[in-house]
Design a protein around this motif. Structure first.
Motif: not given
Lengths: 161, 309
Positions: A62, A64-65, A68, A71, B38, B41-42, B46
């Motif tokens: 979470i 790390d998102s 990037p 990551f 990423a 996820l965002r 998130i």
């Protein structure tokens, strides 16, 4: 009773995650409280090391998102810290305030160390400054905040039987 | 029991190892793949947290720029106030240019330098003197009307008394030319201090509030037709031999910085200030009609407005 404790723990965990994304950006200082580390450490002492590792991994991803370029570094650091906390819980501390603060601060320091080494973005000078100046200060702030959370929500730090 | 414990420990170890390996894999993934993970996820788990963070950072930004914004706002308010003053000055200058065009000749444009020292507030220094043709008793006017007259001249400057000066006196008349008197400063209580009096009005004459008062041209001070003020009310005292009216001046001297000094050759100036008699008449009629309406209302019986069955 066990169900109540579970929901209470989950609620505190979610609250700390929300605080991490609201209070930290609001303060914006270099010395910051890492609410994610507090959340993971407080949960880790109540679960098995495997579960703690999974929880740390998910929480790290979470974090790390939003970064990037590094990551995986947060996931690795949080996994290590969470699993370690879960193993140490029964031997190191109980309901002693000072030990709890030291435990959370040490967890934050360990997280920063693993994270900064794993992400490999900082130069040697910056890395040393971060590790020996800003990280310890942030660790102290996080430790104090962690104790405050424990006291406020009356979270038991005794290991599960 | 021991086997179960060993099994649990093994599961923990395997889980930890899997998490560590997954983390390391994330670290060594190609940049594009990491960005994709990423990003996903965002956009999913998130997203609410990112929304919270955006709000928090906006709030922090608002805290930081608050002082800067306040300082900018203060500067703007100050500039706006200065602009308002400049706008007023501009309007006055335009009016003065218009007055100059109507006068055509026989005047000198000058600046009025106020002297704020104690006792000097009733005089101004005018930046035009005998070299420009200014003589004693030359009248000083603004676009709105009379301000004062010159009492001393130098080569390049003159000293003029304002209508607030105790020695100020000008022969005056109603704008329609039917009622005459002498204009003097009024020394009443604070609220009426900056007013004028029209003295020596014959008892057979009367003026209604709002009637415009102009210079009459008698007495060789001011040419005929310069606006002086408007009648406010009758302040005749008991036992006086003539009526006295309180007059609201056309010009407040403190507001004036640019003036015109009328040279001695100036004759009748009634046509220079627009709509003299008509305006006065209109105001007089308006005033009288108001008085009539008031009087009629006062004399009406209290139940006259009720509907009769």
């Amino acid at each position: 009773m066990r169900t109540y404790s579970f929901f209470k723990g989950a609620a505190v965990f979610l609250l700390l995650v929300v605080l991490h994304y609201t209070v930290r950006p609001l303060v914006g200082a270099r010395i910051s409280i890492d609410f994610l580390v507090i959340a993971v450490l407080l949960t880790a002492v109540h679960v098995r090391p495997g579960v703690a590792a999974l929880l740390g991994f998910a929480t790290g991803l979470i974090a790390d998102s939003l970064t990037p370029l590094s990551f995986g570094a947060g996931a690795l650091a949080m996994t290590a810290v969470s699993a370690l906390a879960s193993w140490l819980k029964s031997t190191v501390f109980g309901d002693n305030l000072l030990l709890q603060a030291i435990f959370i601060a040490a967890g934050k320091l360990a997280f920063d160390f693993v994270y900064l080494v794993a992400e490999r973005r900082l130069g040697v000078g910056d890395l040393l400054a971060q590790l020996f100046l800003w990280s310890p200060l942030s660790a102290i702030a996080t430790g104090l905040a962690g104790v405050l959370v424990v006291r406020t929500f009356r979270i038991s730090m005794e290991p599960r039987r | 029991m021991a086997r179960a414990t060993r099994s649990s420990a093994r599961v923990d170890t395997v889980t930890l190892a899997a998490c560590v390996v997954a983390s390391l894999l994330c670290l060594i993934l190609p940049s594009g793949t990491r960005q994709m993970f990423a990003g996903n996820l965002r956009q999913t788990f998130i997203a609410p947290l990112i929304s919270l963070q955006v709000q928090a950072e906006r709030a922090r930004g608002a805290f930081i720029v608050r002082d800067i914004t306040a300082a900018r706002l203060d500067s703007l308010v100050l500039k706006n106030a200065e602009l308002h003053d400049m706008e007023l000055e501009n309007m006055r200058l335009r009016a003065l240019i218009g007055l100059g065009a109507r006068l055509r000749s026989g005047f000198v444009a000058a600046e009025a330098l106020h002297r704020p020292e104690f006792g000097e507030a009733q005089t101004v220094v005018v930046t035009a003197g005998s070299r420009a043709g200014v003589v004693e008793r030359s009248v000083v006017v603004a676009p709105e009307g009379l301000i004062g007259y010159v009492i001393g001249t130098g080569e390049a400057t003159s000293t003029a008394i304002l209508w607030t000066h105790p020695d100020f006196a000008v022969s005056a008349m109603s704008a329609d030319g039917n009622v005459f008197g002498i204009i003097k400063p009024h020394f009443g209580p604070d609220v009426e201090r900056f007013m004028l009096e029209l003295r020596g009005v014959a008892f057979r004459d009367s003026l209604l509030p709002g009637v415009e008062i102009r210079s009459s041209g008698r007495g060789s001070v001011a040419p005929r037709g310069i606006p002086i003020g408007t009648v406010v009310k009758d302040i005749t005292t008991a036992g006086a031999y003539a009526r006295t009216y309180l007059v609201r001046p056309m010009v407040m001297p403190a507001d004036v910085t640019v003036v015109m000094v009328l040279l001695p050759a100036s004759g009748n100036l009634e046509s220079v200030w627009k709509a003299p008699a008509a305006d006065s008449l209109r105001k007089a009629i308006g005033g009288s009609s108001d008085s009539l309406t008031r009087a009629r209302r006062d004399t009406m019986p209290g139940d006259s407005t009720r509907r009769r069955p």
